[in-house]
Design a protein around this motif. Structure first.
Motif, mmCIF file in Angstrom:
data_model
loop_
_atom_site.group_PDB
_atom_site.id
_atom_site.type_symbol
_atom_site.label_atom_id
_atom_site.label_comp_id
_atom_site.label_asym_id
_atom_site.label_seq_id
_atom_site.Cartn_x
_atom_site.Cartn_y
_atom_site.Cartn_z
ATOM 1 N N PRO A 99 0.754 -1.064 0.057
ATOM 2 C CA PRO A 99 -0.149 -0.018 -0.076
ATOM 3 C C PRO A 99 0.919 1.303 0.223
ATOM 4 N N CYS A 100 1.942 1.349 0.367
ATOM 5 C CA CYS A 100 3.175 2.242 0.393
ATOM 6 C C CYS A 100 4.437 1.931 0.149
ATOM 7 N N VAL A 101 5.173 2.721 -0.280
ATOM 8 C CA VAL A 101 6.801 2.186 -0.420
ATOM 9 C C VAL A 101 7.303 1.764 1.081
ATOM 10 N N PHE A 102 7.995 0.635 1.033
ATOM 11 C CA PHE A 102 8.750 0.290 2.195
ATOM 12 C C PHE A 102 10.099 -0.273 1.977
ATOM 13 N N ARG A 103 10.817 -0.505 2.928
ATOM 14 C CA ARG A 103 12.274 -0.733 2.721
ATOM 15 C C ARG A 103 12.245 -2.270 3.298
ATOM 16 N N VAL A 104 13.362 -2.912 2.958
ATOM 17 C CA VAL A 104 13.574 -4.461 3.196
ATOM 18 C C VAL A 104 14.904 -4.539 3.930
ATOM 19 N N PRO A 105 14.858 -4.574 5.339
ATOM 20 C CA PRO A 105 15.890 -4.477 6.004
ATOM 21 C C PRO A 105 16.474 -5.790 5.967
ATOM 22 N N GLU A 106 16.343 -6.884 5.601
ATOM 23 C CA GLU A 106 16.824 -8.219 5.394
ATOM 24 C C GLU A 106 17.700 -8.175 4.283
ATOM 25 N N MET A 107 17.087 -7.667 3.397
ATOM 26 C CA MET A 107 17.997 -7.559 2.034
ATOM 27 C C MET A 107 19.088 -6.542 2.389
ATOM 28 N N GLU A 108 18.726 -5.355 2.978
ATOM 29 C CA GLU A 108 19.938 -4.257 3.211
ATOM 30 C C GLU A 108 21.052 -5.038 3.767
ATOM 31 N N ALA A 109 20.919 -5.882 5.024
ATOM 32 C CA ALA A 109 21.841 -6.376 5.794
ATOM 33 C C ALA A 109 22.632 -7.313 4.903
ATOM 34 N N ALA A 110 21.920 -8.197 4.079
ATOM 35 C CA ALA A 110 22.698 -9.205 3.247
ATOM 36 C C ALA A 110 23.473 -8.380 2.196
ATOM 37 N N LEU A 111 23.033 -7.181 1.631
ATOM 38 C CA LEU A 111 23.671 -6.540 0.765
ATOM 39 C C LEU A 111 24.845 -5.769 1.076
ATOM 40 N N ALA A 112 24.824 -5.349 2.432
ATOM 41 C CA ALA A 112 25.969 -4.646 3.028
ATOM 42 C C ALA A 112 27.110 -5.469 3.302
ATOM 43 N N LYS A 113 26.751 -7.038 3.734
ATOM 44 C CA LYS A 113 27.996 -7.853 3.631
ATOM 45 C C LYS A 113 28.501 -8.230 2.206
ATOM 46 N N SER A 114 27.376 -8.265 1.192
ATOM 47 C CA SER A 114 27.989 -8.769 -0.260
ATOM 48 C C SER A 114 26.969 -8.285 -1.124
ATOM 49 N N PHE A 115 27.442 -7.045 -1.842
ATOM 50 C CA PHE A 115 26.502 -6.307 -2.822
ATOM 51 C C PHE A 115 26.388 -6.809 -4.081
ATOM 52 N N THR A 116 25.667 -8.171 -4.090
ATOM 53 C CA THR A 116 25.589 -8.914 -5.327
ATOM 54 C C THR A 116 24.055 -9.406 -5.315
ATOM 55 N N SER A 117 23.658 -9.726 -6.321
ATOM 56 C CA SER A 117 22.390 -10.125 -6.852
ATOM 57 C C SER A 117 22.093 -11.731 -5.805
ATOM 58 N N GLU A 118 23.211 -12.363 -5.866
ATOM 59 C CA GLU A 118 23.127 -13.603 -5.343
ATOM 60 C C GLU A 118 22.906 -13.605 -3.877
ATOM 61 N N ALA A 119 23.388 -12.448 -3.114
ATOM 62 C CA ALA A 119 23.250 -12.383 -1.502
ATOM 63 C C ALA A 119 21.722 -12.247 -1.164
ATOM 64 N N ILE A 120 21.006 -11.819 -2.278
ATOM 65 C CA ILE A 120 19.582 -11.669 -1.713
ATOM 66 C C ILE A 120 18.562 -12.743 -2.372
ATOM 67 N N ALA A 121 19.134 -13.575 -3.256
ATOM 68 C CA ALA A 121 18.437 -14.436 -3.980
ATOM 69 C C ALA A 121 17.254 -15.366 -3.261
ATOM 70 N N GLY A 122 17.916 -15.782 -1.998
ATOM 71 C CA GLY A 122 17.185 -16.441 -1.167
ATOM 72 C C GLY A 122 16.370 -15.676 -0.241
ATOM 73 N N LEU A 123 16.155 -14.324 -0.164
ATOM 74 C CA LEU A 123 15.548 -13.621 0.718
ATOM 75 C C LEU A 123 14.218 -13.432 -0.012
ATOM 76 N N ALA A 124 12.948 -13.338 0.877
ATOM 77 C CA ALA A 124 11.702 -12.921 0.338
ATOM 78 C C ALA A 124 11.149 -12.272 1.311
ATOM 79 N N VAL A 125 10.233 -11.225 0.855
ATOM 80 C CA VAL A 125 9.283 -10.438 1.652
ATOM 81 C C VAL A 125 8.117 -11.260 2.034
ATOM 82 N N ASP A 126 7.487 -10.819 3.126
ATOM 83 C CA ASP A 126 6.195 -11.632 3.821
ATOM 84 C C ASP A 126 4.973 -11.086 2.684
#
Lengths: 162, 268
Positions: free
Chosen positions: B208-235
């Motif tokens: 309903p409104c723009v939102f951030r995805v903290p789990e992806m942000e944390a994973a990308l901070a460690k490794s800024f690659t598409s692979e780092a977030i491929a297994g993460l999904a939002v609810d």
């Protein structure tokens, strides 16, 4: 009600109209310029595209009063001295139309994109036609017509530079 | 289609616009009108007065500062998309602006209009939130994290006008959008930005409104690659579900688009 003064196809026009009158109705019903078409009336199809101060806009999604003081060009303003505009000529030669309903908007969008973008290729032309729908789905020849017109415009510019 | 009647006013300065806005309870600002006029034609909106702010020169500018790009609220999408200053500093922002609607819409629509309306499927909110931009108004400066408060809702008070946005220049940024095949609005759009302070991921279109995805942000901070977030999904339970796609489908698209945004940013 407001008196709206603007320039349409090089002629000064002043007419009283309701503030809620959309530019497309002002052009068609008050000025009799029925070349600009109403297709979807929801700013999706592009049949109503005209130029306001040199930029392509959808005249169904702008009030006539917003255009006060502006220069508006419609499809009727392209041909000069009985001679078709080069983009109109290219649509004719490439058979860039089937039923013709979308054609005025297609041509106004084409003139705008040729003016803005040098070296237009077919992929860019298709991307730039995002807001113009041809329900005959006759895009192939429309793209060819715009490509042809763009090449001629580039040739003319080179000729003038030389 | 013909809207309800209203009275039109053209403001030539912010002060005049504010005075006109204060003079009527049901007045609305008219910038590019690419959303408002459509809503008025559908008779979903019935303002008593429209105050046209498109002629206010002080609202239309693009300025490159040391660590930021500042864009006036009245700046058209077309101008942002083709700006050399924006393309040099934040190419993903120029690309985003060039992907809104179609060329004719981009010739009219404005940054301020998009933000003040906060349509759930608008593109600009994703860039503003992911870049951690500041929204400047006639009253204050609002951080992106505080600006978007809900569906079509913002932190703006009555009579408060957005004047511009300061976008901090990131190290890298990318935007990927899956447009609805008919309307071309974002089914899901994801803007990813990497700055010296970390990574921010903002999603538009999905909820309903723009939102951030903290789990992806944390994973990308460690490794800024598409692979780092491929297994993460939002609810999916928080996402939109309609004739265009289920919430599960949108949740899947968020991961795919986030991956593409990271890939686009890596190449930038």
């Amino acid at each position: 009600m407001s008196v709206v003064s603007l320039t349409v196809n090089g002629k000064e026009v002043a007419q009283e109209t309701e503030d809620r009158t959309l530019l497309v109705y002002f052009l068609r019903e008050q000025l009799g310029l029925t070349g600009t078409h109403i297709g979807c009336d929801t700013s999706q199809c592009g049949a109503c595209v005209v130029h306001v101060d040199g930029r392509a806009v959808k005249s169904c999604t702008m009030f006539a009063v917003q255009a006060a003081g502006s220069e508006v060009t419609t499809i009727e303003g392209l041909a000069k001295d009985g001679k078709l505009h080069p983009v109109q000529e290219a649509f004719r030669e490439n058979h860039g139309l089937q039923c013709g309903f979308c054609t005025p908007g297609m041509i106004m969008t084409a003139v705008d994109m040729i003016r803005r973008i040098p070296n237009l290729d077919r992929a860019t032309i298709r991307a730039e036609l995002e807001g113009n729908i041809c329900r005959c789905t006759g895009y192939h020849n429309i793209v060819s017509a715009i490509e042809d017109a763009a090449k001629r415009a580039a040739g003319d510019a080179e000729g003038k530079a030389a | 289609m013909i809207p309800y009647p209203f009275t039109y006013h053209r403001a030539t300065s912010l002060a005049q616009a504010q005075a006109l806005l204060g003079g009527s309870a049901d007045a609305k600002l008219l910038a590019g009108g690419q959303t408002l006029i459509a809503a008025m034609k559908m008779r979903l909106a019935q303002p008593s007065d429209l105050i046209d702010i498109s002629a206010i020169k002080e609202l239309s500018f693009i300025r490159a500062e040391k660590d930021a790009i500042v864009v006036g609220a009245g700046t058209k999408h077309f101008e942002v998309a083709t700006s050399d200053a924006v393309t040099r500093a934040i190419p993903a922002l120029a690309e985003l602006a060039g992907s809104i609607g179609d060329p004719a819409v981009r010739h009219k629509g404005t940054l301020g209009g998009s933000l003040a309306n906060n349509d759930p499927a608008a593109d600009y909110p994703a860039a503003v939130l992911a870049l951690g931009a500041s929204v400047k108004t006639t009253k204050q400066t609002i951080a992106a994290d505080d600006f978007f408060t809900g569906m079509f809702a913002t932190a703006l008070d009555d009579g408060e006008i957005v004047t511009g946005v300061s976008f901090p220049v990131p190290e890298r940024a990318g935007y990927a959008k899956f447009p609805n095949p008919a309307s071309r609005y974002a089914m899901v759009g994801v803007f990813v930005a990497k700055t010296k302070d970390g990574v921010r991921v903002a999603v538009t279109g999905a909820g309903p409104c723009v939102f951030r995805v903290p789990e992806m942000e944390a994973a990308l901070a460690k490794s800024f690659t598409s692979e780092a977030i491929a297994g993460l999904a939002v609810d999916p339970s928080d996402l939109n579900s309609d004739i265009h796609g289920s919430s599960e489908y949108r949740a899947h698209l968020v991961t795919v688009m986030a991956g593409r945004a990271v890939a686009a940013a890596s190449h930038g």
